[in-house]
Scaffold this motif. Structure first.
Motif, PDB file in Angstrom:
ATOM      1  N   UNK A 188      -3.299  -4.255 -13.969  1.00 47.99           N
ATOM      2  CA  UNK A 188      -4.125  -4.255 -15.179  1.00 47.99           C
ATOM      3  C   UNK A 188      -5.018  -3.025 -15.252  1.00 47.99           C
ATOM      4  N   UNK A 189      -4.836  -2.110 -14.306  1.00 52.12           N
ATOM      5  CA  UNK A 189      -5.631  -0.888 -14.222  1.00 52.12           C
ATOM      6  C   UNK A 189      -4.695   0.313 -14.238  1.00 52.12           C
ATOM      7  N   UNK A 190      -4.937   1.263 -15.131  1.00 52.59           N
ATOM      8  CA  UNK A 190      -4.040   2.406 -15.291  1.00 52.59           C
ATOM      9  C   UNK A 190      -3.978   3.271 -14.044  1.00 52.59           C
ATOM     10  N   UNK A 191      -5.099   3.401 -13.335  1.00 54.66           N
ATOM     11  CA  UNK A 191      -5.116   4.222 -12.126  1.00 54.66           C
ATOM     12  C   UNK A 191      -4.235   3.610 -11.044  1.00 54.66           C
ATOM     13  N   UNK A 192      -4.291   2.293 -10.903  1.00 60.06           N
ATOM     14  CA  UNK A 192      -3.455   1.624  -9.907  1.00 60.06           C
ATOM     15  C   UNK A 192      -1.981   1.715 -10.299  1.00 60.06           C
ATOM     16  N   UNK A 193      -1.686   1.610 -11.587  1.00 64.12           N
ATOM     17  CA  UNK A 193      -0.304   1.806 -12.056  1.00 64.12           C
ATOM     18  C   UNK A 193       0.203   3.165 -11.592  1.00 64.12           C
ATOM     19  N   UNK A 194      -0.587   4.193 -11.832  1.00 59.79           N
ATOM     20  CA  UNK A 194      -0.168   5.558 -11.497  1.00 59.79           C
ATOM     21  C   UNK A 194       0.056   5.713  -9.995  1.00 59.79           C
ATOM     22  N   UNK A 195      -0.856   5.187  -9.186  1.00 65.79           N
ATOM     23  CA  UNK A 195      -0.736   5.328  -7.738  1.00 65.79           C
ATOM     24  C   UNK A 195       0.530   4.655  -7.212  1.00 65.79           C
ATOM     25  N   UNK A 196       0.798   3.436  -7.676  1.00 65.11           N
ATOM     26  CA  UNK A 196       1.983   2.740  -7.180  1.00 65.11           C
ATOM     27  C   UNK A 196       3.263   3.266  -7.812  1.00 65.11           C
ATOM     28  N   UNK A 197       3.168   3.769  -9.037  1.00 65.03           N
ATOM     29  CA  UNK A 197       4.324   4.465  -9.621  1.00 65.03           C
ATOM     30  C   UNK A 197       4.714   5.651  -8.758  1.00 65.03           C
ATOM     31  N   UNK A 198       3.714   6.372  -8.261  1.00 61.34           N
ATOM     32  CA  UNK A 198       3.989   7.523  -7.396  1.00 61.34           C
ATOM     33  C   UNK A 198       4.761   7.097  -6.151  1.00 61.34           C
ATOM     34  N   UNK A 199       4.417   5.935  -5.617  1.00 56.89           N
ATOM     35  CA  UNK A 199       5.120   5.455  -4.424  1.00 56.89           C
ATOM     36  C   UNK A 199       6.576   5.142  -4.755  1.00 56.89           C
ATOM     37  N   UNK A 200       6.813   4.528  -5.902  1.00 54.28           N
ATOM     38  CA  UNK A 200       8.185   4.224  -6.318  1.00 54.28           C
ATOM     39  C   UNK A 200       8.970   5.503  -6.568  1.00 54.28           C
ATOM     40  N   UNK A 201       8.361   6.459  -7.241  1.00 50.45           N
ATOM     41  CA  UNK A 201       9.046   7.724  -7.520  1.00 50.45           C
ATOM     42  C   UNK A 201       9.400   8.448  -6.233  1.00 50.45           C
ATOM     43  N   UNK A 202       8.501   8.407  -5.267  1.00 51.62           N
ATOM     44  CA  UNK A 202       8.786   9.017  -3.978  1.00 51.62           C
ATOM     45  C   UNK A 202       9.926   8.289  -3.272  1.00 51.62           C
TER      46      UNK A 202
END
Length: 283
Positions: free
Chosen positions: A65-79
């Motif tokens: 529910x937080x855009x910053x947390x979305x971005x951080x975990x998206x980065x993990x998936x992309x990696x």
């Protein structure tokens, strides 16, 4: 080829600091406030795939529910998908409450190889009342880029469980009806939506909708594979485990043990996913 269309991974940061993230995000707390709610890293997923003879998995993001947390975990998936390009494909999430950042984050992730959005859990208010321009912008981008949208879906009746939510068929169906060109995957057998396919108008509107079997052993009798394959286009059924909610082997063994036509079984195990993924964009 066996493809698990519904798995989840989390970064070591989230796994090792669960309590911190429970306090920071109510959506995360709803599911992971119990110590028994399992989380897995990408290395654990790959090990599970090897042990279960699964060739490829789709890793889904969490609906923070937080855009910053979305971005951080998206980065993990992309990696993760860049490290294991032959084994993994990735879906990411965006925060629909944060409209200024939502499209930027979606475009950023797609440019880095994501094949769509998922597992998204928009509230019914957002589904119905979201600013039309944002929904239209998101959907048009997904359609033009040949991307996927994987929704969480839940049953309107039956037992309660952590994370069940309220995305039941009557809440999701108007979105499907509104955007017929969008390729939609509904998790957990669509919360029972396939049973409405006996209605001619629903059958027409579900022509671009797929259903995954994630967490099926927790939700339905194994005969659901037979029933749904008779109700919807059998090419639109995707095997999913919801790992690490349950071992991939458990979900896989249930399907292997079903008395299904072998051609249909192979299609569900991977053939249908291959066809769907062939059209998914990845840069």
């Amino acid at each position: 080829m066996i493809i698990d269309f519904h798995t989840h991974i989390f970064s070591p940061e989230v796994i090792h600091n669960r309590e911190q993230y429970i306090a920071a995000d109510t959506s995360f707390a709803e599911i992971y406030n119990k110590p028994t709610a399992r989380m897995a890293s990408v290395e654990e997923l790959i090990e599970s795939m090897d042990n279960s003879c699964i060739d490829m998995s789709i890793v889904c993001g969490f609906a923070w529910s937080n855009a910053t947390l979305c971005q951080k975990e998206n980065n993990y998936i992309l990696n993760a998908i860049s490290r294991y390009p032959q084994r993994l494909a990735g879906l990411v999430t965006i925060c629909l409450d944060d409209s200024p950042s939502a499209m930027y984050e979606l475009e950023r992730c797609v440019n880095s190889g994501a094949i769509g959005l998922g597992e998204m859990r928009p509230s019914s208010d957002i589904l119905v009342n979201s600013i039309d321009s944002l929904w239209t912008q998101i959907v048009n981008f997904l359609i033009s880029s040949k991307l996927l949208f994987l929704f969480h879906a839940s049953e309107p009746i039956g037992h309660l469980y952590h994370g069940k939510g309220i995305l039941t068929p009557e809440r999701i169906y108007p979105f499907i009806e509104r955007f017929p060109e969008l390729k939609i995957v509904l998790a957990h057998w669509g919360g029972g939506l396939p049973f409405y396919n006996l209605m001619p108008e629903v059958k027409k509107n579900l022509s671009n909708t797929w259903f995954d079997s994630a967490a099926s052993p927790f939700l339905y009798d194994p005969s659901i594979y037979n029933h749904v394959s008779n109700l919807v286009n059998p090419e639109h059924i995707l095997f999913g485990s919801d790992y690490p909610l349950m071992p991939q082997s458990r979900a896989l063994n249930e399907l292997h043990n079903m008395a299904l036509d072998n051609e249909l079984k192979q299609a569900i195990l991977g053939g249908n996913a291959i066809k769907l993924l062939e059209g998914a964009h990845a840069k």
